[in-house]
Scaffold this motif. Structure first.
Motif, PDB file in Angstrom:
ATOM      1  N   THR A  12       2.318 -11.478   0.668  1.00  0.00           N
ATOM      2  CA  THR A  12       0.933 -11.473   0.204  1.00  0.00           C
ATOM      3  C   THR A  12      -0.043 -11.686   1.353  1.00  0.00           C
ATOM      4  O   THR A  12      -1.056 -10.999   1.444  1.00  0.00           O
ATOM      5  N   ILE A  16      -2.827  -8.937   2.389  1.00  0.00           N
ATOM      6  CA  ILE A  16      -4.251  -9.253   2.473  1.00  0.00           C
ATOM      7  C   ILE A  16      -4.764  -8.994   3.883  1.00  0.00           C
ATOM      8  O   ILE A  16      -5.836  -8.409   4.070  1.00  0.00           O
ATOM      9  N   CYS A  51       3.182  -4.099 -10.015  1.00  0.00           N
ATOM     10  CA  CYS A  51       2.718  -5.164 -10.919  1.00  0.00           C
ATOM     11  C   CYS A  51       3.457  -5.085 -12.253  1.00  0.00           C
ATOM     12  O   CYS A  51       3.883  -6.107 -12.789  1.00  0.00           O
ATOM     13  N   PHE A  65       0.761 -12.964  -9.960  1.00  0.00           N
ATOM     14  CA  PHE A  65      -0.547 -13.197  -9.349  1.00  0.00           C
ATOM     15  C   PHE A  65      -0.656 -12.486  -8.002  1.00  0.00           C
ATOM     16  O   PHE A  65      -1.656 -11.818  -7.720  1.00  0.00           O
ATOM     17  N   MET A  66       0.359 -12.611  -7.178  1.00  0.00           N
ATOM     18  CA  MET A  66       0.337 -11.978  -5.858  1.00  0.00           C
ATOM     19  C   MET A  66       0.290 -10.460  -5.983  1.00  0.00           C
ATOM     20  O   MET A  66      -0.427  -9.789  -5.242  1.00  0.00           O
ATOM     21  N   LEU A  69      -3.202  -9.455  -7.049  1.00  0.00           N
ATOM     22  CA  LEU A  69      -4.118  -9.576  -5.910  1.00  0.00           C
ATOM     23  C   LEU A  69      -3.984  -8.360  -5.001  1.00  0.00           C
ATOM     24  O   LEU A  69      -4.987  -7.779  -4.566  1.00  0.00           O
ATOM     25  N   ASP A  70      -2.774  -7.947  -4.740  1.00  0.00           N
ATOM     26  CA  ASP A  70      -2.516  -6.772  -3.925  1.00  0.00           C
ATOM     27  C   ASP A  70      -3.138  -5.526  -4.573  1.00  0.00           C
ATOM     28  O   ASP A  70      -3.818  -4.734  -3.913  1.00  0.00           O
ATOM     29  N   ALA A  72      -5.596  -5.449  -6.736  1.00  0.00           N
ATOM     30  CA  ALA A  72      -7.062  -5.584  -6.724  1.00  0.00           C
ATOM     31  C   ALA A  72      -7.643  -5.168  -5.375  1.00  0.00           C
ATOM     32  O   ALA A  72      -8.688  -4.512  -5.320  1.00  0.00           O
TER      33      ALA A  72
END
Length: 97
Positions: A12, A16, A51, A65-66, A69-70, A72
């Motif tokens: 993650t 990011i 996901c 969640f990770m 986030l990726d 998003a």
């Protein structure tokens, strides 16, 4: 912390770190001339698929969640790329007082 969670955190952070320069460049230059929309569409599709896989097969809240986030971040770059290709330099809003 298990090895799985440690690897997920490393993944993650790396993900990011790889998206932030793209997002910053889009915001600063307000130009997406050198961005491939097809590539970002594929990134969004693959991260969305990932996901779904994580949600269906792991049920691990941290991994979900990770992955979200990726996804998003991929979606953010795609939307910005489309916007700045349609409105080079950004759109000037005329606000009437």
């Amino acid at each position: 912390m298990s090895m799985d969670h440690a690897l997920l955190i490393i993944y993650t952070i790396g993900s990011i770190a790889s998206f932030l320069p793209q997002i910053i460049k889009l915001i600063r230059t307000k130009s997406a001339d050198d961005f491939s929309l097809l590539a970002w569409v594929l990134f969004v599709v693959t991260s969305g698929t990932w996901c779904l896989y994580v949600w269906l097969y792991t049920q691990d809240a941290g991994a979900i969640f990770m992955s979200l986030l990726d996804a998003a971040l991929n979606i953010t770059v795609l939307i910005q790329s489309i916007y700045y290709q349609k409105y080079p330099g950004g759109r000037k809003h005329n606000i009437r007082g």
